[in-house]
Every structure is written in C-alpha cells, then in structure tokens.
Design a protein around this motif. Structure first.
Motif, mmCIF file in Angstrom:
data_model
loop_
_atom_site.group_PDB
_atom_site.id
_atom_site.type_symbol
_atom_site.label_atom_id
_atom_site.label_comp_id
_atom_site.label_asym_id
_atom_site.label_seq_id
_atom_site.Cartn_x
_atom_site.Cartn_y
_atom_site.Cartn_z
ATOM 1 N N ASN A 94 0.797 -1.229 0.000
ATOM 2 C CA ASN A 94 0.000 0.000 0.000
ATOM 3 C C ASN A 94 0.829 1.278 0.000
ATOM 4 O O ASN A 94 0.282 2.369 -0.147
ATOM 5 C CB ASN A 94 -0.996 0.016 1.164
ATOM 6 C CG ASN A 94 -0.318 -0.178 2.505
ATOM 7 O OD1 ASN A 94 0.896 -0.070 2.611
ATOM 8 N ND2 ASN A 94 -1.118 -0.474 3.525
ATOM 9 N N ASP A 95 2.152 1.162 0.139
ATOM 10 C CA ASP A 95 3.011 2.342 0.018
ATOM 11 C C ASP A 95 3.716 2.391 -1.343
ATOM 12 O O ASP A 95 4.669 3.150 -1.538
ATOM 13 C CB ASP A 95 4.041 2.381 1.148
ATOM 14 C CG ASP A 95 4.952 1.153 1.151
ATOM 15 O OD1 ASP A 95 4.683 0.215 0.379
ATOM 16 O OD2 ASP A 95 5.924 1.141 1.932
ATOM 17 N N SER A 96 3.227 1.574 -2.292
ATOM 18 C CA SER A 96 3.824 1.517 -3.629
ATOM 19 C C SER A 96 2.864 2.065 -4.679
ATOM 20 O O SER A 96 1.644 2.082 -4.472
ATOM 21 C CB SER A 96 4.196 0.078 -3.987
ATOM 22 O OG SER A 96 5.137 -0.443 -3.069
#
Length: 390
Positions: A94-96
């Motif tokens: 989810n941080d990509s």
C-alpha cells in the motif's frame, strides 16, 4: 561390480526428471537419494509454473516448451500430478505505486493485468484490502511437486532404472570413470551428474571440485487440510528473493567457509492451497553459508505468521508446522547445466531456484545433448559461463 552409464545424485524434482529422460533414451542409470522420504525443496515447493514469466528469448522459449510438456506429462507418466492453471495474484504494497509495479512487468512474455484493490478482493476475498494498493494478475500453472517427482521416479523404475537410498560422501574422477563413495558402498559409472539442489556445492566441495553455485535456507509453514478456501496463488509483486540472491553471490569466497551470512534474510509473504486443501505459507529466504545451520523455527514461524496476517489475516492463525529446506541458485538466475570443466565425467544439473516450469524441457534437452545432439541452449547454461570473476 556393475558399472552404469550414468549415476544421478539426488532424487528431488530435477534428479527424478533427468534420470527418467536418461533411462528413456536407453542409458543404464542409477539414481541415488539420501532420504527415503523427501524433505528437500521439492517437498516444500509452492509448485508454481510461471510459464508467463520469460523475459529473454531463452527463457521465453523454455517457458513455452515447459507448459507444453506439462500438459501431456500426467498421461506420459501415467500418474495424476495435479496439473492445473489458476489465477496468480501479485499483491502491491500500500506504500507503492500500482502503475510503477505494473510497468516493472511490461517486458514479461505475458504481462500481468493491473487490478484495483476492489477487483483484487473480488478475486481473492481473503485479502486484507487495507494492506494493498492493488494487485497484478495472470494465469499461472500449478502442480503437486512431490507427486510429480514421485511420478518421474516410478516411470524411471518401470523403464529399468535402478534406485538406492544412500548418502553420497564424495566422488573422484582423475581422468577415468567416476567412482562414487556412499555411506554403504562404492559405485562405478561412466558419468555422474549432481542434482542435489542446495547441497550440490557442499557435495562438490567434498570431492575437491569448486563451483559457483549457492543456496538459500527457505522457510515456510505447511498446514493440514483446512476448511478455508484460498481461490488464488498469492505472492508479492516485488519479490525480494531475487535481489537477495544477486547480493549474496557477488563474493564467492564468502561461501568457502561456514558461518558467513552474505546478506540479511528477507520474507516474501505468499500462500498457495493444494488440491488436498492443505496450504503452504511462505517464505523466508535466509543466506547462511553453512548448509546444516541451525535456525530458530519459533522466531521464524512468528515472523511468517505476522507477515502473512497483514495480507491474508484469516490464514495467519491456521494450525501448521514450520519447515526448512535448501534452494539452490546461481549468480545470474539461470540453472547450471553441463560438464564441469577439468573433471572427466562429472556433470551438474542444478540451480533451478525459479521456475519449476523449465525443468522438464531442460531435462529432455540435456539428455539429447548427452546423446550427441548439439543444443545451443544447453551450451549457454554450461558452468563455463560462471568461471570469469564475479
């Protein structure tokens, strides 16, 4: 004492496939395996067949040949190997950036399709939607690797091949036919081929033969059959294992002594459910130069369950047992196949860290090559390519 055309060391997936192809071609073959019950990488493999993953003309051709081979293999071996095609989900953290993740697969033979979080969840309802920014999907082959290896072995035996359960200690060549010493007896053969996976480097070293082949300690959790249904094969879009292999094989000298750790361990969180409804959760890849290194299974299991729980929460608390095996790899992500230079009659067929899909076609190609047929692909995979300084 009987002398064989070929002695194959290691009856995991690679050794079983090669022994079968050799005896089918007409060679007299002895297959040696140290464990009556397989406990190697074959036993704990995910069983995935990434036929879509070719990125070069070489790997694309082998993947095409591999999936074609698997589609007829069960009939040829007269055993159900549980071959199927299913949806692979490559989860994007989810941080990509999902678009960046998708672009990184654009050069593959069949680029995976980008899915939104909701689309990925519809395909696999066990996913934690909050843990991902999306996913990639593509059709993926799958087999039961243990049943496939056993099918190869049984077909090998039906064709007249011989098999012994014994541990190979070392072998010698000295410009004559190889002599193989085991814990129980000595064997003679015109040729010997090492298919011992993660133990190949250690075995060759014990015989005074250097080779640039390496191994990771792979760790996973095996569950019994469960009621939970996992619809897809789940893996991360960004696999850290390949980077780990590249980093840890840069300095070959580190591998000549036990006790070294060329790179820190990584965890690629994923899961696959087999047709008997058991699930494999993995995997940790740990680089330790001692093949028999002790690993704290409790700490590893906790790490695995915590990481799996972030992506597939319901799976993290399933009953299961932690397992550990060695997985061989080379410095360029290609297997090592062919005669070992300067050692008469000594060959290697190992380094298949990924994917299983190319083992059957390469076993066929290598056998044809050993029968006298030229093969450009086998020549490209020769150990000679690894002799230059890394």
């Amino acid at each position: 004492m009987k002398t064989y055309d070929w002695i194959v060391i290691g009856a995991g997936f690679t050794g079983a496939a090669l022994a079968y192809e050799l005896v089918r071609t007409g060679f007299s073959v002895l297959l040696l395996e140290q464990d009556a019950t397989l406990g190697n990488a074959t036993r704990y493999s995910y069983g995935g067949l990434a036929f879509w993953s070719g990125t070069t003309p070489l790997t694309r051709q082998l993947c095409d040949e591999g999936i074609a081979r698997y589609r007829i293999l069960a009939q040829e071996l007269d055993t159900d190997i549980e071959f199927r095609e299913l949806d692979l989900l490559l989860t994007i953290a989810n941080d990509s950036d999902p678009e960046v993740a998708a672009a990184s697969y654009s050069h593959f033979a069949i680029p995976p399709k980008l899915l939104s979080v909701d689309q990925a969840w519809e395909m696999e309802p066990l996913l934690n939607k909050k843990a991902i920014a999306g996913a990639l999907t593509v059709k993926h082959g799958h087999i039961n690797p243990e049943k496939t290896a056993q099918a190869y072995i049984q077909a090998f035996l039906r064709l007249g091949g011989e098999m012994e359960i014994t541990q190979v200690q070392n072998f010698t060549s000295n410009h004559a036919s190889p002599t193989i010493k085991t814990t129980t007896k000595t064997y003679h053969s015109a040729n010997v081929v090492v298919c011992a996976g993660g133990f190949s480097r250690q075995l060759l070293k014990a015989s005074g033969i250097p080779i640039r082949l390496y191994f990771t300690h792979a760790e996973m959790i095996q569950t019994p059959p469960v009621e939970v249904q996992l619809r897809t094969l789940v893996m991360p879009a960004h696999l850290q294992r390949f980077q780990l292999e590249a980093e840890s094989s840069r300095v070959d000298e580190l591998w000549n002594e036990p006790g070294n750790e060329p790179a820190p361990p990584i965890l690629d969180a994923g899961a696959i459910q087999f047709q008997d409804r058991s699930i494999r959760l993995g995997q940790i890849s740990r680089v330790l130069t001692e093949p028999n290194a002790e690993i704290d299974g409790k700490i590893s299991e906790s790490w695995l369950r915590r990481s799996i729980g972030e992506i597939l929460p319901v799976l993290s608390s399933l009953p299961g047992t932690w397992h550990h095996c060695l997985v061989a790899f080379s410095s360029d992500r290609l297997p090592v196949i062919g005669a070992i230079p300067e050692y008469h009659g000594i060959y290697i067929f190992s380094g298949f860290s990924n994917p299983l899909v190319i083992v059957p076609p390469l076993a066929q190609r290598f056998t044809n090559y050993l029968s006298g047929k030229e093969d450009e692909i086998i020549c490209q995979l020769s150990p000679v390519r690894l002799q230059s300084p890394i």
